[in-house]
Design a protein around this motif. Structure first.
Motif, PDB file in Angstrom:
ATOM      1  N   GLU A  72       0.807  -0.897   0.012  1.00 12.40           N
ATOM      2  CA  GLU A  72      -0.276  -0.301   0.063  1.00 12.40           C
ATOM      3  C   GLU A  72       0.633   1.321   0.359  1.00 12.40           C
ATOM      4  O   GLU A  72       0.621   2.427  -0.176  1.00 12.40           O
ATOM      5  CB  GLU A  72      -0.953   0.346   1.322  1.00 12.40           C
ATOM      6  CG  GLU A  72      -2.438  -0.778   1.430  1.00 12.40           C
ATOM      7  CD  GLU A  72      -1.318  -2.506   2.041  1.00 12.40           C
ATOM      8  OE1 GLU A  72      -2.747  -2.952   1.203  1.00 12.40           O
ATOM      9  OE2 GLU A  72      -0.212  -2.552   1.948  1.00 12.40           O
ATOM     10  N   TYR A 127     -12.183  10.561  -0.710  1.00 15.42           N
ATOM     11  CA  TYR A 127     -12.506   9.988   0.872  1.00 15.42           C
ATOM     12  C   TYR A 127     -13.938  10.178   1.488  1.00 15.42           C
ATOM     13  O   TYR A 127     -14.571   9.503   1.452  1.00 15.42           O
ATOM     14  CB  TYR A 127     -11.060   9.354   1.078  1.00 15.42           C
ATOM     15  CG  TYR A 127     -11.709   8.778   1.781  1.00 15.42           C
ATOM     16  CD1 TYR A 127     -11.406   7.104   2.166  1.00 15.42           C
ATOM     17  CD2 TYR A 127     -11.786   8.778   3.416  1.00 15.42           C
ATOM     18  CE1 TYR A 127     -11.583   6.317   2.832  1.00 15.42           C
ATOM     19  CE2 TYR A 127     -12.210   7.587   4.493  1.00 15.42           C
ATOM     20  CZ  TYR A 127     -12.139   6.409   4.091  1.00 15.42           C
ATOM     21  OH  TYR A 127     -12.480   5.410   5.169  1.00 15.42           O
ATOM     22  N   HIS A 161     -18.321  -6.570   9.672  1.00 13.23           N
ATOM     23  CA  HIS A 161     -17.664  -6.111  10.746  1.00 13.23           C
ATOM     24  C   HIS A 161     -17.603  -6.654  12.237  1.00 13.23           C
ATOM     25  O   HIS A 161     -16.559  -6.386  13.382  1.00 13.23           O
ATOM     26  CB  HIS A 161     -18.331  -4.351  10.697  1.00 13.23           C
ATOM     27  CG  HIS A 161     -18.089  -3.796   9.363  1.00 13.23           C
ATOM     28  ND1 HIS A 161     -16.810  -3.682   8.473  1.00 13.23           N
ATOM     29  CD2 HIS A 161     -18.582  -2.816   8.680  1.00 13.23           C
ATOM     30  CE1 HIS A 161     -16.989  -3.454   7.456  1.00 13.23           C
ATOM     31  NE2 HIS A 161     -17.847  -2.428   7.710  1.00 13.23           N
ATOM     32  N   PRO A 212      -7.327  -0.343   9.995  1.00 18.75           N
ATOM     33  CA  PRO A 212      -6.635   0.158   9.037  1.00 18.75           C
ATOM     34  C   PRO A 212      -4.964   0.269   9.013  1.00 18.75           C
ATOM     35  O   PRO A 212      -4.572   0.328   9.763  1.00 18.75           O
ATOM     36  CB  PRO A 212      -7.159   0.898   8.920  1.00 18.75           C
ATOM     37  CG  PRO A 212      -7.834   1.621   9.994  1.00 18.75           C
ATOM     38  CD  PRO A 212      -8.187   0.763  11.012  1.00 18.75           C
ATOM     39  N   ALA A 215     -12.359  -1.624   9.199  1.00 18.02           N
ATOM     40  CA  ALA A 215     -11.783  -1.614   7.171  1.00 18.02           C
ATOM     41  C   ALA A 215     -12.025  -3.360   6.918  1.00 18.02           C
ATOM     42  O   ALA A 215     -12.153  -2.543   5.572  1.00 18.02           O
ATOM     43  CB  ALA A 215     -10.098  -1.712   7.566  1.00 18.02           C
ATOM     44  N   MET A 216     -12.073  -3.785   7.117  1.00 16.32           N
ATOM     45  CA  MET A 216     -13.022  -4.438   6.338  1.00 16.32           C
ATOM     46  C   MET A 216     -14.057  -5.310   6.336  1.00 16.32           C
ATOM     47  O   MET A 216     -15.118  -5.992   7.179  1.00 16.32           O
ATOM     48  CB  MET A 216     -11.975  -6.518   6.700  1.00 16.32           C
ATOM     49  CG  MET A 216     -12.316  -7.559   6.177  1.00 16.32           C
ATOM     50  SD  MET A 216     -11.593  -7.752   3.974  1.00 16.32           S
ATOM     51  CE  MET A 216      -9.527  -8.343   4.977  1.00 16.32           C
ATOM     52  N   SER A 234     -13.882  -3.021   2.828  1.00 11.72           N
ATOM     53  CA  SER A 234     -14.760  -1.822   2.286  1.00 11.72           C
ATOM     54  C   SER A 234     -15.010  -0.907   1.379  1.00 11.72           C
ATOM     55  O   SER A 234     -16.228  -1.460  -0.350  1.00 11.72           O
ATOM     56  CB  SER A 234     -12.972  -1.290   1.162  1.00 11.72           C
ATOM     57  OG  SER A 234     -13.396  -0.117   0.863  1.00 11.72           O
ATOM     58  N   VAL A 266      -8.702   5.113  -1.127  1.00 12.54           N
ATOM     59  CA  VAL A 266      -9.119   4.270  -0.534  1.00 12.54           C
ATOM     60  C   VAL A 266      -7.686   3.421   0.072  1.00 12.54           C
ATOM     61  O   VAL A 266      -6.770   2.775   1.165  1.00 12.54           O
ATOM     62  CB  VAL A 266      -9.956   3.138   0.186  1.00 12.54           C
ATOM     63  CG1 VAL A 266     -11.036   3.506  -0.250  1.00 12.54           C
ATOM     64  CG2 VAL A 266      -9.791   2.576  -1.202  1.00 12.54           C
ATOM     65  N   ASN A 317      -6.219   3.449   4.589  1.00  9.87           N
ATOM     66  CA  ASN A 317      -7.616   3.628   5.105  1.00  9.87           C
ATOM     67  C   ASN A 317      -7.823   1.810   4.785  1.00  9.87           C
ATOM     68  O   ASN A 317      -9.048   2.084   5.804  1.00  9.87           O
ATOM     69  CB  ASN A 317      -8.949   4.567   4.913  1.00  9.87           C
ATOM     70  CG  ASN A 317      -7.940   6.026   5.650  1.00  9.87           C
ATOM     71  OD1 ASN A 317      -8.766   5.791   6.538  1.00  9.87           O
ATOM     72  ND2 ASN A 317      -8.771   6.803   4.524  1.00  9.87           N
ATOM     73  N   HIS A 318      -7.391   1.218   3.491  1.00  8.99           N
ATOM     74  CA  HIS A 318      -8.051   0.588   3.917  1.00  8.99           C
ATOM     75  C   HIS A 318      -6.457  -0.880   3.174  1.00  8.99           C
ATOM     76  O   HIS A 318      -5.789  -0.090   2.487  1.00  8.99           O
ATOM     77  CB  HIS A 318      -9.136   0.187   2.947  1.00  8.99           C
ATOM     78  CG  HIS A 318     -10.269   0.193   3.319  1.00  8.99           C
ATOM     79  ND1 HIS A 318     -10.802  -0.336   3.853  1.00  8.99           N
ATOM     80  CD2 HIS A 318     -11.235   1.646   2.663  1.00  8.99           C
ATOM     81  CE1 HIS A 318     -12.541   0.416   4.273  1.00  8.99           C
ATOM     82  NE2 HIS A 318     -12.344   1.508   3.541  1.00  8.99           N
ATOM     83  N   TYR A 319      -7.070  -1.388   3.221  1.00  5.67           N
ATOM     84  CA  TYR A 319      -5.602  -2.569   2.786  1.00  5.67           C
ATOM     85  C   TYR A 319      -6.178  -3.110   0.832  1.00  5.67           C
ATOM     86  O   TYR A 319      -7.545  -2.958   0.874  1.00  5.67           O
ATOM     87  CB  TYR A 319      -5.849  -3.804   3.320  1.00  5.67           C
ATOM     88  CG  TYR A 319      -5.071  -3.412   4.230  1.00  5.67           C
ATOM     89  CD1 TYR A 319      -3.906  -3.760   5.190  1.00  5.67           C
ATOM     90  CD2 TYR A 319      -5.974  -3.547   5.471  1.00  5.67           C
ATOM     91  CE1 TYR A 319      -3.840  -3.667   6.281  1.00  5.67           C
ATOM     92  CE2 TYR A 319      -5.984  -3.267   6.890  1.00  5.67           C
ATOM     93  CZ  TYR A 319      -4.402  -3.232   7.954  1.00  5.67           C
ATOM     94  OH  TYR A 319      -4.021  -3.502   8.706  1.00  5.67           O
ATOM     95  N   ASP A 361      -9.062  -6.031   1.848  1.00  3.23           N
ATOM     96  CA  ASP A 361     -10.089  -5.605   1.646  1.00  3.23           C
ATOM     97  C   ASP A 361     -11.544  -4.916   0.792  1.00  3.23           C
ATOM     98  O   ASP A 361     -12.426  -5.405   0.989  1.00  3.23           O
ATOM     99  CB  ASP A 361     -10.104  -3.727   2.825  1.00  3.23           C
ATOM    100  CG  ASP A 361      -9.686  -4.303   4.004  1.00  3.23           C
ATOM    101  OD1 ASP A 361      -9.339  -4.913   4.325  1.00  3.23           O
ATOM    102  OD2 ASP A 361      -8.835  -2.930   4.070  1.00  3.23           O
TER     103      ASP A 361
END
Length: 326
Positions: A68, A89, A130, A137, A173-174, A176, A212, A217-219, A222
């Motif tokens: 990332e 975002y 969630h 994140p 986060a998981m 997205s 993202v 903010n996310h992998y 995600d």
């Protein structure tokens, strides 16, 4: 016989397919509030969220996914660019999805109902994930070494203390939903519209994915997980066929026998025999009397063959028939 032309389908909204406005507003608002409160209920699992974050980070490295940090490094070259990414975002996610639903409701009601179902199913499944899998994140993960661009450069939608943030659950986060909703908006508009430029809507999920990830903010996982969940939802709730052109039948004014735009041969409805004769290939054995007199020819059996008895030919062959039939 008909002419065929092409004309756009679903050009005007099908009012009969449009659900009541007040009911839809209350339904969508209720689903949104249920999701927001559900995310808050999943907040507070700090230790589990960081433990899951470490596992996701290790899994990405094992899968040889790109880091990332490579995307964030591109954004950090320009403060204007990183500020634009933070704004995208924070400000595009909800308004774009809401406008998408409003436009479908008024212009493509059939597509609206199915798209709303897909979004509701995707959001509900995300809420369950969630609750079951809290995830910090990458901007919070020390091993990632990424910058919290929202807090450093602004704007941000999150509080400075994630564990006590009353506005949003920062450990969700998981998957997205930024990416999931963006992909659904693009797919829905591509299916519901006919413009040759409609494929440009794919830029929205592409930009969202870069934003993202670049803002930490996310992998990548995600986005991959939400893509799989959306694919399942699209299979369960099939969208209407893509808007396209279909042949439309137009009855010819000079031919009779057409009923409700369906062609009927002229000879079947008592039409002009000439219409049938004109369709007979040149040099065929079709009798000329069928085209001129409008009466069926008479046939005599001479040696097992059938011959028309019309005009001069009939007179010349009369003695032969008289000798053959006794």
């Amino acid at each position: 016989m008909t002419y065929a032309r092409t004309e756009p389908t679903d050009q005007e909204p099908d009012i009969r397919a449009r659900p009541p406005l007040v009911r839809e507003f209350l339904l969508v608002a209720g689903l949104f509030l249920a999701y927001k409160f559900g995310r808050q209920a999943a907040n507070g699992h700090v230790e589990e969220a960081f433990r899951n974050a470490g596992n996701v980070w290790d899994l990405e490295r094992a899968l040889h996914l790109p880091g990332e940090g490579a995307v964030q490094g591109l954004l950090l070259h320009s403060q204007t660019l990183i500020h634009a990414a933070n704004t995208y975002y924070a400000a595009v996610h909800f308004p774009a999805t809401a406008l998408f639903l409003v436009w479908l409701y008024w212009r493509r009601p059939r597509h609206y109902v199915r798209s709303r179902r897909v979004l509701a199913a995707l959001t509900g499944a995300a809420l369950v994930l969630h609750l079951l899998f809290p995830l910090a994140p990458p901007r919070m993960l020390p091993a990632a070494g990424l910058v919290d661009t929202g807090q450093v450069y602004g704007p941000t939608v999150y509080g400075q203390t994630p564990a006590t943030d009353t506005m949003a659950n920062q450990f969700a986060a998981m998957p997205s939903l930024h990416v999931g909703w963006a992909v659904m908006v693009a797919v829905g508009l591509i299916v519901a519209t006919r413009s040759r430029w409609r494929w440009l809507w794919l830029l929205h999920p592409a930009l969202t994915l870069l934003v993202v990830v670049g803002t930490a903010n996310h992998y990548w996982l995600d986005a991959i997980v939400v893509g799989a969940m959306l694919a399942v939802a699209l299979v369960v709730f099939r969208l209407p066929p893509a808007a396209r052109t279909v042949p439309a039948r137009l009855s010819r004014p000079d031919l009779r026998g057409s009923v409700e735009g369906s062609p009927v041969p002229a000879y079947a409805g008592g039409g002009a025999p000439g219409a049938f004769a004109s369709a007979v290939p040149a040099g065929s054995a079709a009798p000329r009397a069928f085209a001129s007199a409008g009466t069926p020819p008479s046939f005599g059996a001479v040696g097992g063959s059938a011959e028309p008895a019309d005009g001069a030919d009939a007179g010349s062959r009369a003695p032969a028939r008289a000798g053959a039939v006794r």
